[in-house]
Design a protein around this motif. Structure first.
Motif, PDB file in Angstrom:
ATOM      1  N   SER A  47       0.841  -1.196   0.000  1.00 19.87           N
ATOM      2  CA  SER A  47       0.000   0.000   0.000  1.00 19.87           C
ATOM      3  C   SER A  47       0.871   1.238   0.000  1.00 19.87           C
ATOM      4  O   SER A  47       1.917   1.262   0.657  1.00 19.87           O
ATOM      5  N   PRO A  48       0.453   2.279  -0.719  1.00 18.01           N
ATOM      6  CA  PRO A  48       1.157   3.553  -0.568  1.00 18.01           C
ATOM      7  C   PRO A  48       1.105   3.976   0.906  1.00 18.01           C
ATOM      8  O   PRO A  48       0.080   3.795   1.571  1.00 18.01           O
ATOM      9  N   THR A  49       2.193   4.502   1.413  1.00 18.50           N
ATOM     10  CA  THR A  49       2.247   4.916   2.815  1.00 18.50           C
ATOM     11  C   THR A  49       1.172   5.937   3.135  1.00 18.50           C
ATOM     12  O   THR A  49       0.646   5.973   4.250  1.00 18.50           O
ATOM     13  N   SER A  50       0.785   6.730   2.152  1.00 17.12           N
ATOM     14  CA  SER A  50      -0.187   7.803   2.366  1.00 17.12           C
ATOM     15  C   SER A  50      -1.630   7.319   2.483  1.00 17.12           C
ATOM     16  O   SER A  50      -2.520   8.107   2.782  1.00 17.12           O
ATOM     17  N   THR A  51      -1.882   6.024   2.270  1.00 17.87           N
ATOM     18  CA  THR A  51      -3.250   5.514   2.373  1.00 17.87           C
ATOM     19  C   THR A  51      -3.315   4.349   3.350  1.00 17.87           C
ATOM     20  O   THR A  51      -2.305   3.738   3.676  1.00 17.87           O
ATOM     21  N   SER A  52      -4.513   4.039   3.783  1.00 17.62           N
ATOM     22  CA  SER A  52      -4.693   2.908   4.694  1.00 17.62           C
ATOM     23  C   SER A  52      -5.261   1.686   3.972  1.00 17.62           C
ATOM     24  O   SER A  52      -5.524   0.669   4.588  1.00 17.62           O
ATOM     25  N   GLU A  53      -5.439   1.791   2.675  1.00 20.23           N
ATOM     26  CA  GLU A  53      -5.996   0.698   1.871  1.00 20.23           C
ATOM     27  C   GLU A  53      -4.855  -0.096   1.219  1.00 20.23           C
ATOM     28  O   GLU A  53      -3.942   0.485   0.655  1.00 20.23           O
ATOM     29  N   TRP A  54      -4.934  -1.418   1.300  1.00 22.04           N
ATOM     30  CA  TRP A  54      -3.918  -2.259   0.680  1.00 22.04           C
ATOM     31  C   TRP A  54      -4.244  -2.389  -0.806  1.00 22.04           C
ATOM     32  O   TRP A  54      -5.171  -3.091  -1.184  1.00 22.04           O
TER      33      TRP A  54
END
Length: 122
Positions: A47-54
């Motif tokens: 996941s991008p570090t900036s989001t909480s979605e995998w």
């Protein structure tokens, strides 16, 4: 003779342009993940570090990643995100995380238990 040499140089330039564009098509975040945890991994999430979605889920499919094995992880070239998080799930259901990895610079990531890692940079 000069026209033949000029034609060779021109054709070489075209071939090189295609070779470079083909390389650019690969995701710049592509890297090799090495299982240095001593445990069998059943799932890998990214996941991008900036989001909480995998965004990338279950990268192993029906396979597992045994201790010492590695997998090359491919990214979509449109994923222009530099910093990524990695989550693995082990055979026993336990999880480990690696946060904020600069995948523009990581070539090989050897993960260790408890979120520790060894990183080979480009």
């Amino acid at each position: 003779m000069k026209k033949l040499n000029a034609l060779k140089v021109f054709l070489f330039a075209i071939v090189m342009a295609f070779a470079v564009s083909g390389t650019a098509m690969a995701g710049s975040q592509d890297f090799t993940l090495v299982n240095g945890t001593g445990k069998t991994i059943t799932y890998i999430y990214l996941s991008p570090t900036s989001t909480s979605e995998w965004i990338y889920q279950d990268e192993l499919g029906n396979n597992v990643l045994r201790p010492g094995q590695d997998i090359f992880l491919y990214f979509d070239p449109r994923d222009g995100v530099q910093y990524w998080d990695v989550k693995v799930v082990y055979e026993n259901g336990a999880e480990d995380y690696w946060i904020g990895l600069d995948l523009f610079r990581v070539y090989t990531l050897t993960i260790r238990p408890g979120g520790a890692s060894s990183i080979e940079m480009i």
